[in-house]
Design a protein around this motif. Structure first.
Motif, PDB file in Angstrom:
ATOM      1  N   ASP A 160       0.893  -1.152   0.000  1.00 15.73           N
ATOM      2  CA  ASP A 160       0.000   0.000   0.000  1.00 15.73           C
ATOM      3  C   ASP A 160       0.932   1.202   0.000  1.00 15.73           C
ATOM      4  OD1 ASP A 160      -2.147   1.719   0.231  1.00 15.73           O
ATOM      5  OD2 ASP A 160      -3.248   0.344   1.516  1.00 15.73           O
ATOM      6  N   LEU A 161       0.372   2.382   0.107  1.00 15.39           N
ATOM      7  CA  LEU A 161       1.218   3.565   0.086  1.00 15.39           C
ATOM      8  C   LEU A 161       2.098   3.599   1.333  1.00 15.39           C
ATOM      9  CD1 LEU A 161       1.588   6.136  -1.631  1.00 15.39           C
ATOM     10  CD2 LEU A 161       0.036   7.259  -0.060  1.00 15.39           C
ATOM     11  N   ILE A 162       3.407   3.818   1.143  1.00 16.40           N
ATOM     12  CA  ILE A 162       4.329   3.838   2.278  1.00 16.40           C
ATOM     13  C   ILE A 162       4.847   5.253   2.458  1.00 16.40           C
ATOM     14  CG2 ILE A 162       6.516   2.984   3.181  1.00 16.40           C
ATOM     15  CD1 ILE A 162       6.010   0.445   1.572  1.00 16.40           C
ATOM     16  N   ASP A 163       4.481   5.839   3.573  1.00 13.76           N
ATOM     17  CA  ASP A 163       4.992   7.154   3.925  1.00 13.76           C
ATOM     18  C   ASP A 163       6.319   6.939   4.651  1.00 13.76           C
ATOM     19  OD1 ASP A 163       5.523   9.643   4.800  1.00 13.76           O
ATOM     20  OD2 ASP A 163       3.543  10.032   5.651  1.00 13.76           O
ATOM     21  N   LEU A 164       7.409   7.419   4.067  1.00 12.15           N
ATOM     22  CA  LEU A 164       8.725   7.117   4.635  1.00 12.15           C
ATOM     23  C   LEU A 164       8.902   7.704   6.024  1.00 12.15           C
ATOM     24  CD1 LEU A 164      11.092   7.442   1.581  1.00 12.15           C
ATOM     25  CD2 LEU A 164      10.258   5.398   2.693  1.00 12.15           C
ATOM     26  N   ARG A 165       8.143   8.749   6.347  1.00  6.89           N
ATOM     27  CA  ARG A 165       8.271   9.336   7.675  1.00  6.89           C
ATOM     28  C   ARG A 165       7.707   8.403   8.745  1.00  6.89           C
ATOM     29  NH1 ARG A 165       5.399  14.790   5.761  1.00  6.89           N
ATOM     30  NH2 ARG A 165       4.043  13.157   5.005  1.00  6.89           N
ATOM     31  N   ARG A 166       6.917   7.448   8.308  1.00  5.80           N
ATOM     32  CA  ARG A 166       6.320   6.525   9.276  1.00  5.80           C
ATOM     33  C   ARG A 166       6.913   5.132   9.162  1.00  5.80           C
ATOM     34  NH1 ARG A 166       0.005   7.446   8.445  1.00  5.80           N
ATOM     35  NH2 ARG A 166      -0.179   6.216  10.334  1.00  5.80           N
ATOM     36  N   LEU A 167       8.103   5.054   8.588  1.00  6.60           N
ATOM     37  CA  LEU A 167       8.687   3.744   8.323  1.00  6.60           C
ATOM     38  C   LEU A 167       8.857   2.882   9.575  1.00  6.60           C
ATOM     39  CD1 LEU A 167       9.367   2.365   5.782  1.00  6.60           C
ATOM     40  CD2 LEU A 167      11.697   3.173   5.964  1.00  6.60           C
ATOM     41  N   PRO A 168       9.382   3.449  10.680  1.00  5.69           N
ATOM     42  CA  PRO A 168       9.534   2.602  11.870  1.00  5.69           C
ATOM     43  C   PRO A 168       8.199   2.031  12.326  1.00  5.69           C
ATOM     44  CG  PRO A 168      10.651   4.711  12.150  1.00  5.69           C
ATOM     45  CD  PRO A 168       9.890   4.804  10.885  1.00  5.69           C
ATOM     46  N   GLN A 169       7.176   2.867  12.261  1.00  5.69           N
ATOM     47  CA  GLN A 169       5.852   2.413  12.674  1.00  5.69           C
ATOM     48  C   GLN A 169       5.354   1.285  11.763  1.00  5.69           C
ATOM     49  OE1 GLN A 169       2.991   5.531  12.360  1.00  5.69           O
ATOM     50  NE2 GLN A 169       1.390   4.360  13.413  1.00  5.69           N
ATOM     51  N   ILE A 170       5.622   1.442  10.461  1.00  8.22           N
ATOM     52  CA  ILE A 170       5.166   0.410   9.526  1.00  8.22           C
ATOM     53  C   ILE A 170       5.914  -0.892   9.794  1.00  8.22           C
ATOM     54  CG2 ILE A 170       5.147  -0.250   7.101  1.00  8.22           C
ATOM     55  CD1 ILE A 170       4.744   2.770   6.493  1.00  8.22           C
ATOM     56  N   ARG A 171       7.218  -0.773  10.037  1.00  2.53           N
ATOM     57  CA  ARG A 171       8.009  -1.982  10.290  1.00  2.53           C
ATOM     58  C   ARG A 171       7.534  -2.675  11.550  1.00  2.53           C
ATOM     59  NH1 ARG A 171      13.654   0.253   8.337  1.00  2.53           N
ATOM     60  NH2 ARG A 171      13.501  -0.488   6.205  1.00  2.53           N
ATOM     61  N   GLY A 172       7.251  -1.868  12.559  1.00  2.51           N
ATOM     62  CA  GLY A 172       6.835  -2.462  13.820  1.00  2.51           C
ATOM     63  C   GLY A 172       5.397  -2.908  13.825  1.00  2.51           C
ATOM     64  N   GLY A 173       4.584  -2.223  13.084  1.00  5.37           N
ATOM     65  CA  GLY A 173       3.157  -2.415  13.287  1.00  5.37           C
ATOM     66  C   GLY A 173       2.416  -3.145  12.196  1.00  5.37           C
ATOM     67  N   ASP A 201      -5.391   6.444   8.810  1.00  6.17           N
ATOM     68  CA  ASP A 201      -5.122   6.870   7.446  1.00  6.17           C
ATOM     69  C   ASP A 201      -5.750   5.819   6.539  1.00  6.17           C
ATOM     70  OD1 ASP A 201      -4.160   8.349   5.435  1.00  6.17           O
ATOM     71  OD2 ASP A 201      -2.070   8.313   6.061  1.00  6.17           O
ATOM     72  N   ASN A 202      -5.851   6.135   5.286  1.00  3.73           N
ATOM     73  CA  ASN A 202      -6.493   5.200   4.369  1.00  3.73           C
ATOM     74  C   ASN A 202      -5.476   4.187   3.840  1.00  3.73           C
ATOM     75  OD1 ASN A 202      -8.364   4.014   2.740  1.00  3.73           O
ATOM     76  ND2 ASN A 202      -8.498   5.676   1.268  1.00  3.73           N
ATOM     77  N   ILE A 203      -4.746   3.557   4.720  1.00  5.67           N
ATOM     78  CA  ILE A 203      -3.764   2.580   4.271  1.00  5.67           C
ATOM     79  C   ILE A 203      -3.918   1.284   5.047  1.00  5.67           C
ATOM     80  CG2 ILE A 203      -1.971   4.017   3.278  1.00  5.67           C
ATOM     81  CD1 ILE A 203      -0.663   4.150   5.994  1.00  5.67           C
ATOM     82  N   LYS A 204      -3.447   0.234   4.459  1.00  2.07           N
ATOM     83  CA  LYS A 204      -3.659  -1.097   5.026  1.00  2.07           C
ATOM     84  C   LYS A 204      -2.552  -1.996   4.493  1.00  2.07           C
ATOM     85  CE  LYS A 204      -6.943  -4.779   4.266  1.00  2.07           C
ATOM     86  NZ  LYS A 204      -8.050  -5.202   3.424  1.00  2.07           N
ATOM     87  N   TYR A 205      -1.874  -2.680   5.397  1.00  3.52           N
ATOM     88  CA  TYR A 205      -0.824  -3.591   4.941  1.00  3.52           C
ATOM     89  C   TYR A 205      -1.214  -5.012   5.295  1.00  3.52           C
ATOM     90  CZ  TYR A 205       1.684   0.768   4.807  1.00  3.52           C
ATOM     91  OH  TYR A 205       2.037   2.059   4.537  1.00  3.52           O
ATOM     92  N   PRO A 206      -0.844  -5.968   4.468  1.00  3.53           N
ATOM     93  CA  PRO A 206      -1.179  -7.345   4.806  1.00  3.53           C
ATOM     94  C   PRO A 206      -0.456  -7.767   6.084  1.00  3.53           C
ATOM     95  CG  PRO A 206       0.127  -7.241   2.795  1.00  3.53           C
ATOM     96  CD  PRO A 206      -0.181  -5.847   3.181  1.00  3.53           C
ATOM     97  N   THR A 207      -1.020  -8.708   6.779  1.00  5.10           N
ATOM     98  CA  THR A 207      -0.432  -9.162   8.035  1.00  5.10           C
ATOM     99  C   THR A 207       0.970  -9.693   7.769  1.00  5.10           C
ATOM    100  OG1 THR A 207      -2.667  -9.937   8.393  1.00  5.10           O
ATOM    101  CG2 THR A 207      -1.066 -10.412  10.115  1.00  5.10           C
ATOM    102  N   GLY A 208       1.902  -9.276   8.597  1.00  8.97           N
ATOM    103  CA  GLY A 208       3.272  -9.731   8.435  1.00  8.97           C
ATOM    104  C   GLY A 208       4.008  -9.073   7.289  1.00  8.97           C
ATOM    105  N   TYR A 209       3.497  -7.949   6.842  1.00 14.67           N
ATOM    106  CA  TYR A 209       4.149  -7.277   5.712  1.00 14.67           C
ATOM    107  C   TYR A 209       5.481  -6.681   6.138  1.00 14.67           C
ATOM    108  CZ  TYR A 209       5.012  -3.800   2.138  1.00 14.67           C
ATOM    109  OH  TYR A 209       5.587  -3.048   1.156  1.00 14.67           O
ATOM    110  N   ALA A 210       6.514  -7.004   5.388  1.00 17.39           N
ATOM    111  CA  ALA A 210       7.837  -6.476   5.692  1.00 17.39           C
ATOM    112  C   ALA A 210       8.194  -5.427   4.653  1.00 17.39           C
ATOM    113  CB  ALA A 210       8.861  -7.594   5.685  1.00 17.39           C
TER     114      ALA A 210
END
Lengths: 249, 585
Positions: free
Chosen positions: A218-231, B182-191
């Motif tokens: 999905d869209l990846i906001d680089l400013r939120r990268l740690p959150q995305i990696r963790g969450g 936000d209007n975003i969604k990642y699959p479970t376990g997405y790296a």
């Protein structure tokens, strides 16, 4: 300015008596224009630094607000109204903003005219980064402001202000040309309120690039990268809360 | 050249053909209750060839897919250039591993439409030369149009959303629905690591380039790939062309779209039937009232509602005014592209504003009219409408067209840039499923208003405008001719319009559409706009598909552009006259 080595100006050393009479002297004039007129007639101007900068600001801002060059950049339906505004009947040129530039390097104003999609937002951010300061962003219409009628869509970014700082929001779906012109006048008013002393683009390091988002799962906001990696592995809350809410029959 | 009509030819009777073809194919083909041919996946190409070669169904009008609980059903609508209705062919595909044979070898026009079905539903088309995502990007998680795929802001399957009123009070909280506010969604376990190289801020460029190289594995050293768009002044919006260039000459062209994909169909399946009406305005935003008519017409067919006489006339007047302003815009935008920057536009927009005034006084809005209803129109014409419309149609617009014609048509630069560029032969135009002025400029006198008349178009005296050349100039001339024909229709409609009611059918709070499906189509300024709607008797559509003329016309862009220079590609794209709201939906 405190950190710079050389002061940009020197405080004029004046006789204390002169200084004392100064405020009473200025108070004699109804407004700045009379004062300036008086000074010009005398052929010599005695003023404080703030007043001098104020006068400079007026000229500086007048020049900038009278020739806002927008970026020729249309996204969706609102772009049609934007073009209509540029045409004969509404004639955005009356406000000095009629010169749509094809290149962001020459533009002052980005009118985000339409739905911002996830696929498009990296390009919009890149365009914004390419625009030189002073630059302004106008969010035109409901979609650019908050997603509008398409807010729930899976490919829609709910508002360009999640990525680019917006100066003026113009409501409407689409805003009429009159509304767009009103937005432009509001922007001019905002420019009028700025001062050369404290605008960000004359300060070192004040202009920072917005990281260009990436398209992944999905869209990846680089400013939120740690959150995305963790969450990313976190459970989705999605509809549980909504479904659990009791519905009145 | 204004070719005479299609009336001389016998229109195709879909029911007869379907019965005959079903008999020929034996057990492999059955007919369902809607009169559609249901065929086994393996026999699909054979059936389509049979229909094309022996029954004159040489035009693939629409291709889409429906996600039923037990199967994916790809749906094909085939028409004849001789006129008449369409034959529907359906193929069921397995839910776990959906594979259907591709029709690109029979109808090249299936290319982009099949890619869209793959992107949205994940149905594979065996034999498709380039089956990649088209509206979303490569790497996107999931196929979003599937019924079990839920977006980040998902609340409920159907509107009205009860979750907005949890305790009888309005609750505005889309942002709380997603993990990310936000209007975003990642699959479970997405790296995220695999995608992101933090050393480079412009990571996305590398992703695009890699895809481009994968696209052309046999690329030679001298060729250069140039990404033109999505931010480019002459792409008519956010459209990208990936050009493979040899010097200045275009060797190959790949259209890249989806930058304006705003999920019209997914949202449309949640909306109430009437709730989709304002969304149709935003499809082709230069032909608002034409889109509305297409949607209203399709639902009316399903509901079997009769439209009163006055409403039919109002619809014709509105649709033809829309066509006039849209063609004026299209022509002058094309001139923008070939160098007459904004001056012709100034002339066209001056007239267009007057037409928009008529829309505004009737519907309350310049662009997004939301005017048509199932069974009629929302408001009657205001008293000041008729005098102004008469002045416009009888006096003003005709002169404006003549003026445009005299300034532009014989201009040397216009001729040099347009004639002989971007030629599309008639056979190719048909097999690529092009429609509208692009098809008629190739000498095919096909107009839905004449081929399968809807509304009251059979009452008016008008001609289908065609040109034999098939180049940009022909498309320009067809548009110019169609403005004149529209004015002809408008004159008759304004003279004949009766008094009377403007809404038919019963008044109801909730619209009930009986279970069933229908493919309705209208002739929009840009071509054949189709709505494929499936109802299960619920308050909202089960499937809501828009057959967008611009999207399908773009299939032929590569063929038209090969061998020309980059500057000509700009003009060719301008002559197709795309509107991105409709291309990407």
């Amino acid at each position: 300015m405190s950190d710079s080595k050389m002061p940009l100006y020197r405080t004029p050393t004046l006789d204390p008596d002169v200084m004392e009479t100064w405020s009473s002297y200025v108070a004699r004039f109804e407004n700045d224009a009379d004062f300036i007129q008086q000074q010009v007639e005398q052929g010599v101007m005695v003023t404080t630094f703030d007043r001098l900068v104020g006068m400079l600001d007026q000229v500086y801002n007048w020049g900038r607000r009278s020739s806002i060059w927008p970026l020729g950049f249309g996204l969706a339906c609102c772009a049609i109204e934007m073009i209509s505004t540029a045409a004969g009947r509404y004639d955005i040129d009356r406000f000095g903003a009629g010169l749509f530039r094809a290149s962001p390097r020459q533009a002052d104003l980005m009118i985000v005219s339409g739905t911002v999609t996830k696929k498009m937002v990296p390009q919009i951010v890149r365009l914004w980064n390419q625009m030189p300061e002073p630059r302004y962003c106008m969010s035109m219409g409901a979609c650019a402001t908050g997603g509008g009628p398409f807010k729930e869509g899976y490919n829609v970014v709910s508002g360009i202000d999640k990525y680019v700082p917006v100066d003026v929001y113009v409501p409407g779906c689409p805003p009429t040309p009159q509304a767009l012109l009103h937005g432009l006048i509001m922007l001019q008013r905002k420019i009028d309120g700025q001062s050369i002393k404290d605008v960000s683009w004359y300060r070192r390091g004040a202009v920072e690039e917005i990281p260009v988002p990436i398209l992944g799962a999905d869209l990846i906001d680089l400013r939120r990268l740690p959150q995305i990696r963790g969450g990313a592995a976190a459970p989705e809350p999605v509809a549980e809360a909504a479904e659990a809410a009791p519905v009145e029959a | 050249m204004i070719a005479s009509d299609l009336k001389a030819m016998t229109p195709v009777m879909p029911a007869d053909i379907a019965a005959k073809a079903a008999a020929r194919m034996g057990d492999a083909v059955t007919m369902d209750e809607d009169g559609a041919l249901v065929v086994e996946a393996a026999k699909l190409p054979a059936l389509v060839r049979l229909l094309r070669d022996e029954h004159h169904l040489n035009y693939l009008s629409n291709l889409t897919c429906v996600d039923w609980p037990d199967r994916f059903e790809t749906v094909y609508h085939l028409c004849s250039m001789q006129g008449g209705g369409q034959v529907t062919v359906k193929v069921a595909a397995d839910k776990a591993r959906p594979i259907v044979p591709s029709l690109t070898s029979i109808f090249p026009g299936a290319d982009l439409q099949e890619r869209e079905v793959w992107d949205m539903y994940g149905v594979r088309f065996a034999g498709h030369p380039n089956l990649r995502r088209i509206l979303m990007w490569e790497g996107f998680a999931g196929h979003p149009m599937r019924k079990d795929w839920r977006e980040a802001y998902y609340e409920q399957d159907q509107k009205p959303l009860k979750s907005r009123w949890p305790n009888g009070e309005f609750f505005f909280g889309e942002d709380t629905l997603s993990n990310w506010a936000d209007n975003i969604k990642y699959p479970t376990g997405y790296a995220a690591e695999g995608l992101i190289d933090e050393g480079r801020a412009d990571n996305n460029i590398a992703v695009i380039d890699a895809a481009a190289l994968k696209l052309n594995p046999d690329i030679q050293g001298d060729h250069v790939i140039v990404n033109m768009g999505p931010q480019h002044p002459s792409t008519h919006g956010v459209f990208q062309m990936r050009l493979t260039l040899d010097g200045e000459t275009v060797m190959d062209l790949q259209p890249v779209m989806g930058y304006m994909h705003r999920n019209h169909e997914k949202i449309g399946e949640r909306n109430l039937w009437l709730g989709n009406m304002p969304f149709t305005d935003r499809l082709d935003y230069l032909a608002q009232l034409g889109n509305e008519w297409g949607y209203a017409l399709t639902v009316e067919k399903m509901m079997e509602v009769a439209v009163p006489e006055r409403a039919e006339y109002i619809r014709v007047i509105m649709a033809e005014l829309t066509r006039v302003q849209s063609h004026m815009w299209g022509i002058t935008f094309l001139l923008n592209d070939i160098g007459a920057f904004f001056t012709p536009m100034m002339y066209a927009i001056e007239e267009r504003e007057l037409i928009l005034d008529l829309f505004e006084m009737t519907t309350g809005s310049r662009l997004m009219c939301n005017y048509m209803r199932f069974g009629g129109v929302a408001y009657d014409l205001p008293p000041e409408f008729m005098p102004m419309a008469r002045t416009l149609v009888y006096d003003r617009l005709e002169k404006a067209v003549d003026e445009m014609d005299s300034y532009l048509t014989n201009n040397e630069i216009v001729r040099e840039r347009m004639q002989g560029v971007g030629i599309l032969p008639p056979e190719m135009a048909i097999s690529y499923s092009t429609s509208g002025p692009v098809l008629r400029a190739s000498g095919v006198p096909y107009d839905v208003r004449r081929a399968e008349p809807y509304g009251i178009y059979d009452r008016f005296d008008w001609d289908v405008v065609t040109r034999p050349e098939g180049d940009i100039f022909a498309r320009y001339m067809v548009r110019l001719g169609e403005i004149r024909e529209s004015l002809k229709i408008l004159k008759q409609a304004l003279a004949q319009i009766p008094e009377g009611p403007i809404m038919g059918g019963k008044k109801a709070w909730q619209i009930r559409v009986p279970a069933g499906q229908h493919y309705g189509r209208v002739e929009n300024p840009r071509g054949e706009l189709g709505f494929y709607l499936v109802s299960t008797g619920e308050s909202n559509p089960y499937r809501y598909h828009v057959r967008s003329p611009c999207f399908v016309n773009l299939t032929a862009l590569a063929e038209m552009s090969k061998g020309h220079k980059v500057a000509d590609v700009v003009a060719i794209l301008g002559s197709i006259d795309i509107v991105l709201g409709e291309v990407d939906r």
